[in-house]
Design a protein around this motif. Structure first.
Motif, mmCIF file in Angstrom:
data_model
loop_
_atom_site.group_PDB
_atom_site.id
_atom_site.type_symbol
_atom_site.label_atom_id
_atom_site.label_comp_id
_atom_site.label_asym_id
_atom_site.label_seq_id
_atom_site.Cartn_x
_atom_site.Cartn_y
_atom_site.Cartn_z
ATOM 1 N N PRO A 187 11.309 20.361 -13.440
ATOM 2 C CA PRO A 187 10.218 20.697 -14.368
ATOM 3 C C PRO A 187 10.374 20.085 -15.758
ATOM 4 O O PRO A 187 9.453 20.160 -16.561
ATOM 5 C CB PRO A 187 10.288 22.234 -14.454
ATOM 6 N N THR A 188 11.518 19.473 -16.063
ATOM 7 C CA THR A 188 11.779 18.940 -17.389
ATOM 8 C C THR A 188 11.394 17.465 -17.465
ATOM 9 O O THR A 188 10.969 16.867 -16.478
ATOM 10 C CB THR A 188 13.268 19.086 -17.745
ATOM 11 N N LYS A 189 11.577 16.902 -18.654
ATOM 12 C CA LYS A 189 11.312 15.479 -18.857
ATOM 13 C C LYS A 189 12.600 14.653 -18.821
ATOM 14 O O LYS A 189 12.581 13.448 -19.064
ATOM 15 C CB LYS A 189 10.613 15.256 -20.188
ATOM 16 N N ALA A 190 13.719 15.285 -18.515
ATOM 17 C CA ALA A 190 15.018 14.635 -18.615
ATOM 18 C C ALA A 190 15.170 13.467 -17.646
ATOM 19 O O ALA A 190 14.679 13.503 -16.513
ATOM 20 C CB ALA A 190 16.129 15.650 -18.363
ATOM 21 N N THR A 191 15.859 12.428 -18.108
ATOM 22 C CA THR A 191 16.233 11.312 -17.247
ATOM 23 C C THR A 191 17.343 11.773 -16.307
ATOM 24 O O THR A 191 18.240 12.522 -16.710
ATOM 25 C CB THR A 191 16.721 10.125 -18.085
ATOM 26 N N VAL A 192 17.295 11.326 -15.065
ATOM 27 C CA VAL A 192 18.260 11.758 -14.058
ATOM 28 C C VAL A 192 18.987 10.545 -13.493
ATOM 29 O O VAL A 192 18.368 9.513 -13.223
ATOM 30 C CB VAL A 192 17.559 12.525 -12.912
ATOM 31 N N ARG A 223 8.624 8.847 -16.490
ATOM 32 C CA ARG A 223 9.949 9.434 -16.318
ATOM 33 C C ARG A 223 10.822 8.486 -15.503
ATOM 34 O O ARG A 223 10.375 7.901 -14.516
ATOM 35 C CB ARG A 223 9.855 10.765 -15.582
ATOM 36 N N VAL A 224 12.072 8.358 -15.913
ATOM 37 C CA VAL A 224 12.998 7.453 -15.241
ATOM 38 C C VAL A 224 14.029 8.253 -14.448
ATOM 39 O O VAL A 224 14.692 9.148 -14.977
ATOM 40 C CB VAL A 224 13.720 6.540 -16.248
ATOM 41 N N ILE A 225 14.141 7.920 -13.176
ATOM 42 C CA ILE A 225 15.226 8.403 -12.327
ATOM 43 C C ILE A 225 15.963 7.163 -11.827
ATOM 44 O O ILE A 225 15.345 6.260 -11.267
ATOM 45 C CB ILE A 225 14.708 9.219 -11.136
ATOM 46 N N LEU A 277 21.005 7.240 -19.496
ATOM 47 C CA LEU A 277 20.686 7.497 -18.093
ATOM 48 C C LEU A 277 21.362 8.756 -17.571
ATOM 49 O O LEU A 277 20.816 9.471 -16.732
ATOM 50 C CB LEU A 277 21.109 6.307 -17.225
ATOM 51 N N ASN A 278 22.539 9.031 -18.090
ATOM 52 C CA ASN A 278 23.387 10.086 -17.543
ATOM 53 C C ASN A 278 23.110 11.447 -18.190
ATOM 54 O O ASN A 278 24.018 12.243 -18.359
ATOM 55 C CB ASN A 278 24.860 9.703 -17.731
ATOM 56 N N VAL A 279 21.852 11.695 -18.539
ATOM 57 C CA VAL A 279 21.510 12.987 -19.144
ATOM 58 C C VAL A 279 21.784 14.118 -18.148
ATOM 59 O O VAL A 279 22.449 15.104 -18.460
ATOM 60 C CB VAL A 279 20.031 12.999 -19.586
#
Length: 360
Positions: free
Chosen positions: A43-48, A159-161, A185-187
């Motif tokens: 649900p977040t905007k975080a990069t994975v 969003r980047v994965i 990248l490593n969030v």
């Protein structure tokens, strides 16, 4: 052959965080931790950053994050960063304008722009060149970029994965991957365990693939003989879930009875053509050069006096040929990429018989 088709529904509020994800098979503790992280980060905007060996199902997890996120109705775009040269990958990711290079006959929308309001999945991120790492870092920081050959800035909400099957920390230490990009990248890292670390999931996976390929091949196979399942449990699975899937499909195709037997699998699992376990260490260019020279010394006929021309000339020709292709046979760009004079490049092209494929 590929990953199972995924049919998604929004998660119920009462559903546990570590409950299995739709169409992803596995209830081992290691996979439950993966499910928990997916549901927390989706649900977040975080990069994975998804980390795991080849064949562990990294793209399945990327799709799950996208489909469980508020971006589920937006586009999902996949790019294999290891499948294209630097020039082609730059154009693929960021697009180009007409005339940006030879062959650019029209404007092209890049994958980042196409994934606006959605998700872009960058597989094999470790293979990205230093130049493109800089551009990707800017997108992650500012959500903006320029198409190749253009000065107009494009802003996106994408969003980047990313995914990798190598240790990026080691790549950073070796100077092959930017540390600032790594931290961006490593969030939220998600580690996918290899199949040998989640063997409790093998019976369920094997049954899942058995049903799937029986349906595809219109066969009625009731299951596995006990010895066959024991053989699957004992195997080390260097190719992980993808290898297991391939072996079950092959067994289904070749099976003439109503059960998969140990003999049927034993020949497959011990064939000399099995995939080897991925190397934890990616060889540097210097190490590859050392091995090339060692191989050349072994293969070249001693006393012929042409070792230098044979080995160095062959390497030079291959280098110039690949750079010319990368630069779409634009000699000015190729000479600049090689760091040599254009006249020198022309002489080498003539010497080695290198020319555009459409030239006669």
């Amino acid at each position: 052959m590929g990953a199972p088709l995924m049919t998604w529904s929004k998660p119920r509020m009462s559903e546990p965080l570590d409950a299995p994800l739709p169409d992803i098979v596995g209830t081992s503790p290691a996979m439950r931790q993966v499910y928990r992280l997916v549901r927390l980060v989706a649900p977040t905007k975080a990069t994975v950053l998804i980390v795991g060996e080849t064949g562990t199902g990294k793209e399945l997890i990327a799709k799950a994050i996208h489909q469980l996120s508020p971006r589920a109705d937006g586009p999902y775009i996949r790019v294999n960063c290891g499948a294209l040269t630097e020039t082609l990958l730059e154009s693929e990711l960021f697009g180009h304008v007409k005339g940006a290079f030879t062959g650019a006959v029209d404007n092209k929308t890049g994958r980042f722009e196409a994934a606006h309001t959605g998700t872009i999945f960058l597989d094999e991120i470790s293979s990205m060149s230093p130049k493109l790492q800089v551009k990707l870092l800017r997108v992650l920081q500012d959500q903006e970029f320029e198409r190749v050959g253009d000065s107009r800035t494009i802003r996106v909400d994408t969003r980047v994965i990313a995914a990798t099957n190598v240790q990026l920390e080691a790549e950073v230490e070796a100077g092959r991957f930017r540390d600032d990009l790594y931290y961006r990248l490593n969030v939220v890292p998600i580690y996918l365990p290899p199949l040998r670390e989640r063997k409790d999931d093998i019976p369920a996976l094997a049954e899942f693939f058995l049903r799937r390929y029986c349906q595809e091949n219109q066969k009625e196979i009731r299951g596995f003989e006990p010895e066959a399942m024991e053989l699957l449990m004992q195997h080390d699975w260097p190719g992980n879930v993808r290898e297991l899937e391939n072996d079950i499909e092959r067994a289904v195709v070749l099976c003439q009875g109503d059960r998969i037997t140990a003999e049927m699998l034993r020949e497959q699992l011990h064939t000399p053509y099995r995939l080897r376990r991925p190397r934890n260490h990616r060889e540097s260019v210097r190490e590859l050069i050392t091995r090339l020279v060692e191989a050349g010394l072994r293969e070249h006929e001693e006393g012929s006096g042409k070792l230098y021309d044979w080995l160095v000339g062959g390497l030079e020709r291959e280098l110039i040929d690949q750079v010319l292709r990368e630069c779409h046979y634009t000699q000015i760009k190729a000479a600049a990429r090689l760091g040599i004079n254009r006249n020198t490049l022309y002489k080498k092209m003539t010497e080695y018989g290198l020319h555009r494929p459409d030239e006669h």
